[in-house]
Design an enzyme around this catalytic site. Structure first.
Site, PDB file in Angstrom:
ATOM      1  N   GLY A  40     -34.209  59.184   4.023  1.00 53.31           N
ATOM      2  CA  GLY A  40     -33.967  59.747   5.348  1.00 53.31           C
ATOM      3  C   GLY A  40     -34.249  61.237   5.376  1.00 53.31           C
ATOM      4  N   HIS A  41     -33.771  61.961   4.372  1.00 51.90           N
ATOM      5  CA  HIS A  41     -34.053  63.394   4.289  1.00 51.90           C
ATOM      6  C   HIS A  41     -35.564  63.642   4.179  1.00 51.90           C
ATOM      7  CE1 HIS A  41     -29.852  63.547   2.513  1.00 51.90           C
ATOM      8  NE2 HIS A  41     -29.772  64.436   3.491  1.00 51.90           N
ATOM      9  N   GLY A 151     -31.297  64.888  11.384  1.00 49.62           N
ATOM     10  CA  GLY A 151     -31.307  63.442  11.544  1.00 49.62           C
ATOM     11  C   GLY A 151     -30.439  62.982  12.704  1.00 49.62           C
ATOM     12  N   GLU A 152     -30.935  61.982  13.422  1.00 47.81           N
ATOM     13  CA  GLU A 152     -30.157  61.379  14.503  1.00 47.81           C
ATOM     14  C   GLU A 152     -29.056  60.480  13.971  1.00 47.81           C
ATOM     15  OE1 GLU A 152     -33.309  59.486  16.664  1.00 47.81           O
ATOM     16  OE2 GLU A 152     -33.701  61.280  17.872  1.00 47.81           O
ATOM     17  N   ASP A 154     -26.655  61.305  12.193  1.00 46.10           N
ATOM     18  CA  ASP A 154     -25.431  62.064  12.452  1.00 46.10           C
ATOM     19  C   ASP A 154     -25.522  62.613  13.876  1.00 46.10           C
ATOM     20  OD1 ASP A 154     -24.462  61.702   9.774  1.00 46.10           O
ATOM     21  OD2 ASP A 154     -25.932  63.201   9.140  1.00 46.10           O
ATOM     22  N   GLN A 157     -23.217  65.372  15.251  1.00 43.08           N
ATOM     23  CA  GLN A 157     -23.581  66.644  14.611  1.00 43.08           C
ATOM     24  C   GLN A 157     -24.831  67.220  15.266  1.00 43.08           C
ATOM     25  OE1 GLN A 157     -23.379  67.285  10.222  1.00 43.08           O
ATOM     26  NE2 GLN A 157     -25.602  67.276  10.396  1.00 43.08           N
TER      27      GLN A 157
END
Length: 178
Positions: A40-41, A151-152, A154, A157
């Protein structure tokens, strides 16, 4: 053998490197992380590379996101593995500051974003978004990117960060990515 991206540990070295890119007219994208990188990162880094000529990734385990009783020391850390993972997706520079670089002695400012930071995650971790907002502001001020990718996954956030950037009129485009 794949070469790791350049690593810096101080805001001064970070700014010096970015100044060279700016002089050459190269836009900068930023992906802040707490390390323990996963696919993901890396997808965020790849998107960042599509949005700018240069990509900075930070790796900083933010102590202000952990409340007393939460185990900051148990948070996974694998800098060597993270640097290896960042070799392929287009990261140009990794910023790995120590706590004192982000929160120097005497640092006492806290950033609280109302509205979107209420409920959901903050119900069980009321300190969390204040820690996120404070560290993201510090990092954005140090990196001075044109765009930053979050990222979506989170989502709350992401909304907090978008509100923060809007309210403070910070000169950066925030991009949410799957």
């Amino acid at each position: 053998m794949t070469q790791h991206p350049e690593k810096v540990t101080t805001a001064a070295a970070l700014k010096e490197r970015i100044a060279v890119w700016r002089k050459d007219g190269e836009p900068v994208a930023f992906v802040p992380t707490m390390g323990a990188l996963h696919d993901g990162h890396l997808s965020l880094v790849k998107l960042a590379k599509q949005k700018a000529d240069r990509v900075v990734v930070s790796i900083f385990v933010n102590p202000r996101q952990f409340a007393p009783g939460e185990d900051l020391d148990a948070y996974p850390r694998d800098l060597a593995g993270d640097l290896q993972k960042l070799a392929d997706p287009g990261c140009d520079l990794v910023y790995v500051p120590g706590v004192g670089e982000i929160y120097p002695p005497g640092f006492c400012t806290r950033i609280n974003v109302g509205g979107v930071s209420k409920g959901l995650c903050s119900t069980t971790r009321p300190h969390f978004f204040e820690g996120v907002a404070t560290v993201v502001t510090r990092l954005l001020m140090q990196v001075t990117p044109d765009v930053a990718v979050f990222g979506e996954k989170d989502y709350q956030q992401l909304l907090v960060i978008k509100r923060l950037v809007s309210d403070l009129a910070l000169p950066v485009e925030i991009i949410g990515a799957p």
